[in-house]
Write an enzyme that holds these catalytic residues in place. Structure first.
Site, PDB file in Angstrom:
ATOM      1  N   SER A 494      58.568 -48.512  22.075  1.00 35.92           N
ATOM      2  CA  SER A 494      59.859 -47.766  21.184  1.00 35.92           C
ATOM      3  C   SER A 494      60.134 -46.461  22.190  1.00 35.92           C
ATOM      4  O   SER A 494      60.564 -46.638  23.187  1.00 35.92           O
ATOM      5  CB  SER A 494      58.840 -47.191  19.827  1.00 35.92           C
ATOM      6  N   HIS A 612      59.240 -53.758  14.195  1.00 36.63           N
ATOM      7  CA  HIS A 612      59.115 -52.733  15.072  1.00 36.63           C
ATOM      8  C   HIS A 612      57.659 -52.356  14.550  1.00 36.63           C
ATOM      9  O   HIS A 612      57.022 -51.816  15.444  1.00 36.63           O
ATOM     10  CB  HIS A 612      60.093 -51.563  14.752  1.00 36.63           C
TER      11      HIS A 612
END
Length: 637
Positions: A494, A612
């Site tokens: 990320s 995610h």
């Protein structure tokens, strides 16, 4: 013990074994019940339970019972104030598009839902369980297609009624990227609403007294507005208002005031800012002759809890903790008492729940992770090194107890959004170290390890500091003999994927292998995809000429140069990632494959039906095994 099997299987089987520790969550007390989560060794996901006053334990939400494929994840839970109803939110395939349901705790029967568009929604119950405040996005038919992830509003919903009848409470006419927090005090009297522009480290804050206004039309008073600080409120059972804030205190403090006068001018310090430790949490234990406040701190990324007189803030002592690790949120009974519970983990201990009794001052184990695993012995040390501009930065180094370096080493970092990298149980780290490697975690600027000033020293125009801190960590590991450049790999996901993307383009000669997961890499266009528009308060916006300059200067995709021998690189991306679009890694992978003059591979691992965040254990094992195998091959483990 660790078995020397074929390369992929050796990591996969060992990571799976270490994850058989399971997990356990901190309890929430409501009425005569308590609620908690637990994952046993054979389970893919944690299960949420209720425990009745007589000790009877019942399953409330089991993601695998809802969906045997393992693709459904439990995103959030919130029991009502009496412990009779439970609101929970689930999503499917990793898309994090939470759908809200309410069930009867006693029977398990569904009484509400599905209610969609509830991603990142808090649930604030009113007494009696008849209604709650929550946050919901506007329907997609009412907003442009590229803004469907935004436009949140705060609503009041009455259980059993149509969402068409929900009362709009807050959010009209405000920024489309705002996130909202909402809570109701234990006694149901005080409503608190906060608003943040995206992930900005500041919030506006309002309160309403529901005794003098109605839940449908709360009369909100400003606590802070247009102030560059983060503040939250706790309404005490003693009638005082407790203010947790970093206003005029970047490491945070606790103030007290009268709920009728919540503004800054009336705040009085109860727990002042510490010069070294960051104040992260507190709990009030008032079932004693001398009521106390437990205050949670992180001191250079290591957690501790202190005990203070509730009236004066005088420090009375410390809460014993199992070691030098990370403490989860401190919880107490809503009605008060002398007990508190907190989660604990470190690099070799799976999560556990500890119980503190303020009458005796003792901490005891309340619940351990349910699986028994043989954890390898490791050595953990925290070192201090100097960054490019002379700033001291800390780094945790986890290594085998026997033998010295240099060894194949993975350097991990994040450095953003005020998030702290603290010790925690990791099957991947343990498997790597057990195999003979070293794992280092740098506490870079941009994180929250040293407070809000530390965060801001690594955001916006200061983002290059984060990369400089990371390069300096790598140099320190090499110069002190922990590893060599030929044995040094880096890993991040990320915002940490942005970190290692910048690292490999800025200093390709320093690193031999890179794992870059769910990364942001095109920093000129990141705002146009996923949730990127909510992050321009962290990174800056390309719409502003000066900020465009910051972004373009380090944007990894734009800094790829031809005829450079880049490190071996593995990008890992997830098809249902609605936060960071996989296009960042797709483009960067192609650019590196085209530009690199070396013979080291540039690879893309594309995974479907995950996103995610949360995923099943088996999918976690597969991903971890693949990334460690890649690093082992190219670092010579």
């Amino acid at each position: 013990m660790f078995k020397r099997e074929s390369e992929p299987q050796r990591f996969k089987s060992r990571i799976a074994e270490l994850l058989m520790s399971g997990s356990v969550g901190t309890p929430a007390w409501r009425g005569g019940r308590h609620f908690f989560s637990r994952r046993t060794p054979e389970q893919e996901h944690a299960v949420y339970y209720a425990v009745d006053a007589d000790g009877t334990e019942r399953v409330l939400v089991d993601p695998m019972a809802l969906d045997p494929t393992g693709l459904t994840t439990l995103d959030a839970v919130q029991p009502d104030k009496e412990g009779r109803l439970l609101a929970y939110q689930i999503s499917v395939g990793g898309d994090e598009e939470s759908v809200l349901y309410v069930i009867d705790v006693a029977t398990g029967a569904r009484v509400e839902g599905p209610i969609d568009r509830c991603r990142y929604s808090p649930i604030a119950w009113l007494p009696g369980g008849e209604a709650f405040y929550y946050v919901r996005r506007l329907p997609s038919t009412e907003v442009p297609e590229n803004e469907r992830q935004f436009h949140r509003r705060v609503y009041l919903h009455r259980v059993g009624t149509s969402t068409e009848d929900d009362v709009l409470i807050f959010g009209d006419g405000m920024k489309m990227t705002n996130y909202y927090g909402v809570s109701v005090s234990r006694d149901g009297r005080w409503l608190q609403i906060s608003a943040s522009e995206g992930t900005a480290p500041r919030n506006d804050l309002w309160v309403a007294d529901l005794e003098v206004s109605t839940p449908e039309r709360p009369e909100l008073s400003v606590v802070q507005e247009g102030v560059d600080a983060q503040t939250g409120l706790v309404f005490g059972r003693d009638g005082r208002l407790y203010v947790h804030t970093d206003r005029d205190a970047p490491r945070a403090r606790v103030c007290v005031t009268d709920p009728a006068e919540p503004g800054h001018d009336s705040w009085r310090d109860l727990i002042p800012q510490d010069e070294e430790a960051v104040l992260s949490d507190f709990a009030i234990l008032d079932g004693l002759e001398r009521p106390v406040m437990l205050v949670g701190w992180t001191r250079h990324a290591i957690s501790e809890i202190t005990v203070h007189d509730l009236a004066t803030g005088e420090r009375l002592g410390e809460v014993p903790t199992p070691g030098l690790g990370t403490i989860g949120g401190i919880s107490e009974r809503p009605e008060g008492g002398h007990e508190a519970w907190f989660g604990y983990t470190d690099n070799t201990n799976p999560p556990s729940i500890q119980h503190y009794d303020a009458r005796t001052g003792e901490t005891t184990l309340w619940a351990a992770s349910p699986g028994a695993v043989e954890v390898p012995p490791v050595r953990t040390e925290q070192v201090v090194y100097r960054s490019k501009d002379g700033t001291d930065v800390r780094m945790l180094i986890i290594s085998p107890v026997d033998g010295e370096g240099p060894r194949p080493t993975i350097l991990y970092g994040y450095g953003g959004f005020g998030l702290s990298m603290t010790p925690g149980y990791s099957a991947s780290i343990l498997a790597w170290v057990e195999a003979g490697g070293v794992y280092a975690i740098a506490n870079l600027r941009g994180g929250g390890e040293e407070g809000e000033d530390w965060h801001r020293a690594g955001m916006l125009a200061n983002k290059q500091n984060v990369f400089d801190d990371f390069h300096a960590a790598a140099v320190h590991l090499v110069e002190t003999g922990v590893t060599t450049t030929a044995q040094l790999g880096i890993s991040g996901g990320s915002n940490g994927g942005l970190l290692v993307g910048a690292a490999l383009t800025q200093r390709p000669e320093l690193y031999s292998a890179v794992v870059c997961s769910a990364p942001l890499l095109d920093m000129v266009r990141y705002e146009k995809f996923g949730l990127g528009a909510t992050w321009n308060v962290e990174y800056g916006t390309a719409e502003d000429p000066e900020q465009f300059g910051w972004l373009h200067a380090y944007s990894p995709y734009h800094q790829v140069r031809e005829s450079v021998s880049y490190p071996a690189t593995l990008f890992t991306v997830f098809g249902s990632d609605t936060r960071v679009h996989p296009l960042h890694a797709w483009k960067m992978c192609a650019a590196l494959q085209h530009a690199s003059s070396g013979d080291r591979p540039i690879l893309l691992r594309n995974e479907t039906e995950v996103g995610h965040g949360a995923r099943s254990i088996s999918r976690t094992v597969d991903l971890s095994a693949d990334t460690l195998t890649f690093l082992a091959k190219h670092l010579g483990l």
